[in-house]
Structures are given as structure tokens and as C-alpha cells.
Design a protein around this motif. Structure first.
Motif, PDB file in Angstrom:
ATOM      1  N   TYR A 110      14.239   1.059   1.070  1.00 21.62           N
ATOM      2  CA  TYR A 110      12.934   0.582   1.526  1.00 21.62           C
ATOM      3  C   TYR A 110      12.629  -0.758   0.872  1.00 21.62           C
ATOM      4  O   TYR A 110      12.971  -0.978  -0.291  1.00 21.62           O
ATOM      5  CB  TYR A 110      11.822   1.571   1.155  1.00 21.62           C
ATOM      6  N   GLU A 111      11.948  -1.608   1.626  1.00 18.01           N
ATOM      7  CA  GLU A 111      11.420  -2.839   1.035  1.00 18.01           C
ATOM      8  C   GLU A 111      10.248  -2.490   0.133  1.00 18.01           C
ATOM      9  O   GLU A 111      10.194  -2.847  -1.030  1.00 18.01           O
ATOM     10  CB  GLU A 111      10.973  -3.799   2.141  1.00 18.01           C
ATOM     11  N   HIS A 112       9.286  -1.769   0.709  1.00 18.44           N
ATOM     12  CA  HIS A 112       8.129  -1.261  -0.035  1.00 18.44           C
ATOM     13  C   HIS A 112       7.833   0.127   0.525  1.00 18.44           C
ATOM     14  O   HIS A 112       7.343   0.232   1.662  1.00 18.44           O
ATOM     15  CB  HIS A 112       6.911  -2.173   0.122  1.00 18.44           C
ATOM     16  N   LEU A 113       8.105   1.170  -0.237  1.00 17.45           N
ATOM     17  CA  LEU A 113       8.059   2.527   0.268  1.00 17.45           C
ATOM     18  C   LEU A 113       6.728   2.863   0.928  1.00 17.45           C
ATOM     19  O   LEU A 113       6.681   3.303   2.091  1.00 17.45           O
ATOM     20  CB  LEU A 113       8.346   3.528  -0.859  1.00 17.45           C
ATOM     21  N   ILE A 114       5.617   2.688   0.223  1.00 15.98           N
ATOM     22  CA  ILE A 114       4.315   3.090   0.752  1.00 15.98           C
ATOM     23  C   ILE A 114       3.955   2.255   1.984  1.00 15.98           C
ATOM     24  O   ILE A 114       3.494   2.797   2.997  1.00 15.98           O
ATOM     25  CB  ILE A 114       3.215   2.966  -0.317  1.00 15.98           C
ATOM     26  N   GLN A 115       4.183   0.948   1.919  1.00 15.98           N
ATOM     27  CA  GLN A 115       3.872   0.090   3.070  1.00 15.98           C
ATOM     28  C   GLN A 115       4.714   0.477   4.275  1.00 15.98           C
ATOM     29  O   GLN A 115       4.216   0.529   5.412  1.00 15.98           O
ATOM     30  CB  GLN A 115       4.094  -1.378   2.717  1.00 15.98           C
ATOM     31  N   ASP A 116       5.980   0.750   4.045  1.00 12.66           N
ATOM     32  CA  ASP A 116       6.855   1.155   5.146  1.00 12.66           C
ATOM     33  C   ASP A 116       6.380   2.471   5.761  1.00 12.66           C
ATOM     34  O   ASP A 116       6.414   2.648   6.988  1.00 12.66           O
ATOM     35  CB  ASP A 116       8.297   1.304   4.656  1.00 12.66           C
ATOM     36  N   MET A 117       5.927   3.399   4.923  1.00 10.05           N
ATOM     37  CA  MET A 117       5.436   4.676   5.430  1.00 10.05           C
ATOM     38  C   MET A 117       4.151   4.507   6.231  1.00 10.05           C
ATOM     39  O   MET A 117       3.967   5.129   7.285  1.00 10.05           O
ATOM     40  CB  MET A 117       5.215   5.648   4.272  1.00 10.05           C
ATOM     41  N   LEU A 118       3.259   3.654   5.751  1.00  7.41           N
ATOM     42  CA  LEU A 118       2.015   3.409   6.489  1.00  7.41           C
ATOM     43  C   LEU A 118       2.297   2.777   7.848  1.00  7.41           C
ATOM     44  O   LEU A 118       1.655   3.123   8.850  1.00  7.41           O
ATOM     45  CB  LEU A 118       1.081   2.519   5.664  1.00  7.41           C
TER      46      LEU A 118
END
Length: 274
Positions: free
Chosen positions: A156-164
Motif C-alpha cells: 500500500y502507498e498509504h493503508l488507511i487512505q487506500d482503504m477509504l
């Protein structure tokens, strides 16, 4: 924050518990544990008495590397149990853990109340049509790939941002079909490393920006027993610790094997936050 289950409004402002019943021979913790109708009904009764609001029935193992089974086999394992449970406990709110629209449809025809899909509609294009047709709540989980490949997809580049972004896209796809009741599941243990799972739990509150109820499934998972150097059967204490943190960070539903202990977490958390 409510969802409509067969005409009953369930308020998720007070956290609820979902009890897990695996109808599979190979699930990571309780696979093969419930072999006949009497054992299943006894476990469902125990969960309801202990305080479960939902009972989650699954007949397809989604543990990492799980073998595929046919739709027919999944239905053969699942549908008679849906009928059995609702005959004995007609007021039970059954969640169906499947990513296949055809399986969900048959269970909903038999009286199930909501669908729990590990793929958010990505593994079967018919799933969203089924949910829309039956007007039931839809649990959408975050995962990349499928159960066989998910642990190869942890970059992931940014886990939380990718999930959102993922949830935004999937919710929009579902809304376009007319679906209105959503619950999001971060998918602990799915397409995530051990460190990513703990980073996600620590920052779970950031998922509240999606403005949907959050279901958390941490029960006896490898992120607990691998960290502690033990086995799933010895991971109840770790599960309880993480469930309390999940509640503190915004979880609305705890999906668990051990309902009584999860309800105790909720009671203690309510006292702490009153």
C-alpha cells in the motif's frame, strides 16, 4: 446510526455483537466443530442467550489459502442450516457470510436478514443486484484479490487512505443500484501484514470519515496468536484486549466466536465512556 433488518431498526450507536457459526470443515479456529443440527442449534442458543444481536453463518472458508468449493456445495452446507435455525429461533437475525450472489439469494429467500461479503461485490457482479432486490443491509469488507491470493497483495502507498478510497468506490457502486444500508469491515487479516493490522486497529477511528457503521472481526485471528506465539484456541485473552481497543476507536459491531466475553467488553466500555 441504524440498519433495517426485516423491518426491525437496529440502533448501532450502542455496539452490538455478531456471533460466528462456521459450517466449514477447514476454518482456522472452529472448522468442523459443528457437525450436526443439534450442535449448531445449541451454539446459536448459547450465543443468543449471551447477548448476540446477529448470528453470522458461513459455509465457505476464507482463511488464507483456503480451497475453493462449488456454489452447490456451499448451498448444501448452508441452506438447510438457515432453515433449521430460523425454525427454532424465528426472531434470530441471520447474517450470511458469502461473496456469491446466488448463495445469498437462496438464504434471503429462507429468511436471512443481511449479507456479509468479504469482497464488497468484486468477486461476483450479481451480488449487488441481489442486495438491491432484497433491500437488506450489506456488510462490505476490504480485501484485495481472493482468499487464495490476498496475502500476496499487501503493498500500500498509504493503508488507511487506500482503504477509504476502496470503500468510497464500493459504496458508490452499491448506491447506484439503490442499496442504502451499509456496514464497513476493515478486513483484519485480509491482504494485510501483521504490522499493517495493528496500524489499522490503532487508527480505526479514521474510517469513521466514511460515515458508516464499522464491523470489526478480530476474534482469535493470526495477528493475535502469531504475535503471542500461541494458537487460535489460546487467543481469547488477546481477542478481548483488541476488542476493547476497537470499541474505543469506534467499532459498532464485534464479530466474534465468544459472545459472552465480547458483551462484557461492551458493558465495561460503556461504563468507562458514560
Amino acid at each position: 446510526m441504524t440498519i433495517n433488518c426485516r423491518g426491525e431498526l437496529i440502533d448501532l450507536k450502542r455496539p452490538k455483537v455478531m456471533g460466528i457459526i462456521n459450517l466449514t470443515p477447514d476454518s482456522f479456529y472452529d472448522g468442523g466443530k459443528y457437525q450436526d443440527g443439534k450442535e449448531i442449534l445449541n451454539q446459536v442458543e448459547k450465543m443468543l442467550v449471551d447477548g448476540a444481536t446477529f448470528i453470522d453463518l458461513g459455509a465457505y472458508s476464507t482463511r488464507p489459502g483456503a480451497e475453493e468449493i462449488s456454489i452447490d456445495e456451499e448451498n448444501q452446507r448452508l441452506q438447510p442450516i438457515v432453515e433449521l435455525v430460523l425454525k427454532k429461533f424465528p426472531e434470530a437475525i441471520l447474517s450470511i457470510d458469502t461473496f456469491r450472489g446466488a448463495v445469498a439469494k437462496q438464504a434471503l429467500d429462507r429468511g436471512a436478514a443481511l449479507v456479509n461479503d468479504i469482497s464488497s461485490g468484486l468477486l461476483d457482479k450479481e451480488m449487488l443486484n441481489v442486495i438491491a432486490a432484497y433491500h437488506v443491509p450489506y456488510i462490505m469488507m476490504h480485501m484485495r484479490g481472493n482468499p487464495k491470493t490476498m496475502q500476496q497483495n499487501t503493498q500500500y502507498e498509504h493503508l488507511i487512505q487506500d482503504m477509504l478510497f476502496y470503500f468510497s468506490e464500493r459504496i458508490n457502486a452499491a448506491k447506484s443500484k439503490g442499496i442504502i444500508d451499509f456496514i464497513i469491515d476493515p478486513g483484519f487479516g485480509f491482504s494485510k501484514t501483521l504490522d499493517q493490522n495493528y496500524h489499522l486497529l490503532k487508527n480505526l477511528d479514521l474510517l469513521q470519515i466514511a460515515e458508516k457503521p464499522i464491523l470489526v472481526g478480530l476474534s482469535r485471528k493470526s495477528m493475535i496468536y502469531n504475535l503471542l506465539g500461541t494458537e487460535a484456541k489460546n487467543a481469547l485473552n488477546g481477542t478481548t484486549a483488541l476488542n476493547m481497543l476497537a470499541l474505543n476507536n469506534g467499532a459498532n459491531i464485534l464479530r466474534v466466536h465468544d459472545v459472552k466475553e465480547a458483551m462484557e467488553c461492551i458493558k465495561i466500555h460503556e461504563q468507562l465512556t458514560a
